[in-house]
Write a protein that holds these residues in place. Structure first.
Motif, mmCIF file in Angstrom:
data_model
loop_
_atom_site.group_PDB
_atom_site.id
_atom_site.type_symbol
_atom_site.label_atom_id
_atom_site.label_comp_id
_atom_site.label_asym_id
_atom_site.label_seq_id
_atom_site.Cartn_x
_atom_site.Cartn_y
_atom_site.Cartn_z
ATOM 1 N N GLU A 227 0.920 -1.245 0.091
ATOM 2 C CA GLU A 227 0.027 0.002 0.125
ATOM 3 C C GLU A 227 0.828 1.156 0.030
ATOM 4 O O GLU A 227 1.642 1.769 0.874
ATOM 5 C CB GLU A 227 -0.766 0.063 1.149
ATOM 6 N N ASP A 228 0.872 1.919 -1.115
ATOM 7 C CA ASP A 228 2.014 3.011 -1.391
ATOM 8 C C ASP A 228 3.242 2.235 -1.376
ATOM 9 O O ASP A 228 3.673 1.637 -1.968
ATOM 10 C CB ASP A 228 1.582 4.380 -0.300
ATOM 11 N N ASP A 229 3.971 2.700 -0.151
ATOM 12 C CA ASP A 229 5.097 2.005 -0.076
ATOM 13 C C ASP A 229 5.384 1.177 1.340
ATOM 14 O O ASP A 229 6.351 0.836 1.658
ATOM 15 C CB ASP A 229 6.551 3.123 -0.074
ATOM 16 N N LYS A 230 4.198 0.632 1.773
ATOM 17 C CA LYS A 230 4.263 0.074 2.887
ATOM 18 C C LYS A 230 3.646 -1.589 2.612
ATOM 19 O O LYS A 230 2.896 -1.780 1.769
ATOM 20 C CB LYS A 230 3.185 0.492 4.019
ATOM 21 N N LEU A 231 4.276 -2.557 3.307
ATOM 22 C CA LEU A 231 4.054 -3.915 3.109
ATOM 23 C C LEU A 231 2.993 -4.015 4.408
ATOM 24 O O LEU A 231 3.235 -3.922 5.344
ATOM 25 C CB LEU A 231 5.347 -4.776 3.466
ATOM 26 N N SER A 232 1.897 -4.903 4.057
ATOM 27 C CA SER A 232 1.011 -5.425 4.826
ATOM 28 C C SER A 232 0.774 -6.983 4.682
ATOM 29 O O SER A 232 0.694 -7.398 3.595
ATOM 30 C CB SER A 232 -0.363 -4.683 4.863
ATOM 31 N N THR B 231 9.204 0.289 4.806
ATOM 32 C CA THR B 231 9.309 1.075 3.363
ATOM 33 C C THR B 231 10.002 0.205 2.308
ATOM 34 O O THR B 231 11.167 0.037 2.396
ATOM 35 C CB THR B 231 10.202 2.488 3.640
ATOM 36 N N MET B 232 9.211 0.052 1.168
ATOM 37 C CA MET B 232 9.561 -0.821 0.243
ATOM 38 C C MET B 232 10.596 -0.108 -0.675
ATOM 39 O O MET B 232 10.575 1.303 -0.665
ATOM 40 C CB MET B 232 8.498 -1.352 -0.669
ATOM 41 N N PRO B 233 11.366 -0.625 -1.428
ATOM 42 C CA PRO B 233 12.445 0.021 -2.213
ATOM 43 C C PRO B 233 11.732 0.872 -3.378
ATOM 44 O O PRO B 233 10.516 0.623 -3.496
ATOM 45 C CB PRO B 233 13.366 -1.129 -2.787
ATOM 46 N N GLU B 234 12.412 1.469 -4.035
ATOM 47 C CA GLU B 234 11.828 2.378 -5.117
ATOM 48 C C GLU B 234 11.290 1.765 -6.192
ATOM 49 O O GLU B 234 11.671 0.483 -6.338
ATOM 50 C CB GLU B 234 13.142 3.344 -5.483
ATOM 51 N N ARG C 69 6.801 -12.399 11.376
ATOM 52 C CA ARG C 69 7.975 -11.692 11.115
ATOM 53 C C ARG C 69 8.312 -11.517 9.761
ATOM 54 O O ARG C 69 7.724 -12.393 8.828
ATOM 55 C CB ARG C 69 9.407 -12.825 11.495
ATOM 56 N N VAL C 70 8.613 -10.334 9.293
ATOM 57 C CA VAL C 70 8.951 -9.978 8.005
ATOM 58 C C VAL C 70 10.496 -9.684 7.852
ATOM 59 O O VAL C 70 11.146 -8.559 8.701
ATOM 60 C CB VAL C 70 8.092 -8.923 7.613
ATOM 61 N N PHE C 71 11.038 -9.988 6.843
ATOM 62 C CA PHE C 71 12.600 -9.694 6.540
ATOM 63 C C PHE C 71 12.559 -9.060 4.937
ATOM 64 O O PHE C 71 11.909 -9.531 4.384
ATOM 65 C CB PHE C 71 13.348 -10.866 6.534
ATOM 66 N N VAL C 72 13.282 -8.299 5.052
ATOM 67 C CA VAL C 72 13.473 -7.611 3.576
ATOM 68 C C VAL C 72 15.141 -7.800 3.211
ATOM 69 O O VAL C 72 15.963 -7.082 4.116
ATOM 70 C CB VAL C 72 12.889 -6.040 3.454
ATOM 71 N N ASN C 73 15.337 -8.486 2.167
ATOM 72 C CA ASN C 73 16.818 -8.495 1.770
ATOM 73 C C ASN C 73 17.520 -9.110 2.992
ATOM 74 O O ASN C 73 18.898 -8.535 3.330
ATOM 75 C CB ASN C 73 17.433 -7.056 1.523
ATOM 76 N N GLY C 74 16.972 -10.112 3.734
ATOM 77 C CA GLY C 74 17.533 -10.853 4.725
ATOM 78 C C GLY C 74 17.709 -10.046 5.915
ATOM 79 O O GLY C 74 18.190 -10.530 7.130
ATOM 80 N N THR C 75 17.133 -8.939 6.063
ATOM 81 C CA THR C 75 17.372 -8.307 7.392
ATOM 82 C C THR C 75 15.703 -8.034 7.837
ATOM 83 O O THR C 75 14.890 -7.545 7.172
ATOM 84 C CB THR C 75 17.684 -6.476 7.175
ATOM 85 N N GLN C 76 15.651 -8.442 9.420
ATOM 86 C CA GLN C 76 14.363 -8.196 9.998
ATOM 87 C C GLN C 76 13.695 -6.950 10.118
ATOM 88 O O GLN C 76 14.595 -6.077 10.843
ATOM 89 C CB GLN C 76 14.368 -8.889 11.149
ATOM 90 N N GLN C 77 12.777 -6.584 9.481
ATOM 91 C CA GLN C 77 12.208 -5.327 9.388
ATOM 92 C C GLN C 77 10.863 -5.332 10.465
ATOM 93 O O GLN C 77 10.423 -4.314 10.731
ATOM 94 C CB GLN C 77 11.740 -5.040 8.051
#
Length: 249
Positions: free
Chosen positions: A89-94, A112-115, A134-142
């Protein structure tokens, strides 16, 4: 040198349309304009009640506004909303979760998702035993949420859609086929690569990084990328070559 770079650029932008030869290094592309006609459907998922799972995939969003886009949706019950849906949603993950006898709701992670136009790897893991998401983006827990209701994901006669959210009674709106209850404003515009759904939860950045690199193929699965690549492509959905090398370093 210039000739080599030009060759690599051509290979990286080579597209595969419906009916063309595809491979595990392909990405699914859902192009503009947003449309209920663009999707991939996988039916017949039968794993029973699952108490822990991990969904991992590469994603690239090619269009963004304030409305929701759904690269992945799953349902097992006619007449109900998705059991699992991943929205941007916009630049947010749900993450949307619904369990039997538990009120469904969205679980928002302030990520915040990448560009637009940028690939990233997303890993989402649910564990009933710890009521955690848990949510990870590019291997990092967000994101880490321990306030998830305890429940099992019902995977009986299950159906997954890539590129769309599955809305109530979508299978019973016959005149328009599968897409009868998809919504244009929820359609995903972008690309997905190497989506796999595992029957285990993970809890570390090391495991998420291994999934990003494709090194945990021994996990038991609910749905695999190889299975997705054998499903029909609907509408203008097409295949595009994907290179891991673009993300090294």
């Amino acid at each position: 040198m210039m000739a080599m770079l030009l060759c690599l650029w051509i290979l990286a932008h080579l597209n595969y349309s419906n009916g063309s030869s595809i491979s595990a290094n392909s990405a699914l592309v859902f192009p503009e304009p947003r449309s209920i006609d663009n999707y991939v459907l996988i039916e017949g998922l039968n794993e029973g009640l699952i108490d822990a799972w991990t969904l991992a995939f590469w994603v690239r969003q090619d269009y963004r506004d304030a409305s929701s886009q759904f690269p992945f949706g799953f349902t097992s019950q006619v007449g109900t909303v998705d059991d699992v849906a991943i929205g941007i949603e916009d630049d947010k993950l749900s993450t949307w979760l619904q369990f039997p006898s538990v009120i469904a709701r969205n679980y928002y992670c302030k990520i915040t998702m990448p560009e637009v136009g940028t690939w990233s790897h997303v890993t989402i893991s649910y564990d009933r035993s710890t009521t955690s998401l848990r949510v990870f983006v590019n291997g990092t827990q967000q994101c880490l949420d321990f306030n998830i209701p305890s429940g099992s994901t019902n995977i009986n006669n299950g159906i997954s859609a890539l590129g769309q959210e599955l809305d109530p009674d979508w299978r019973h709106n016959g005149d328009n086929g599968d897409a009868a209850m998809f919504d244009d404003y929820q359609a995903f515009v972008g690309a997905i690569h190497n989506l796999n759904w595992y029957k285990v939860a993970i809890n570390s950045e090391g495991e998420a990084k291994h999934l990003q690199l494709g090194n945990l193929n021994s996990f038991p699965t609910i749905l695999t990328w190889d299975e997705i690549l054998t499903a029909p492509l609907h509408g203008a959905t097409r295949m595009e070559r994907f290179f891991y090398e673009s993300f090294e370093g």
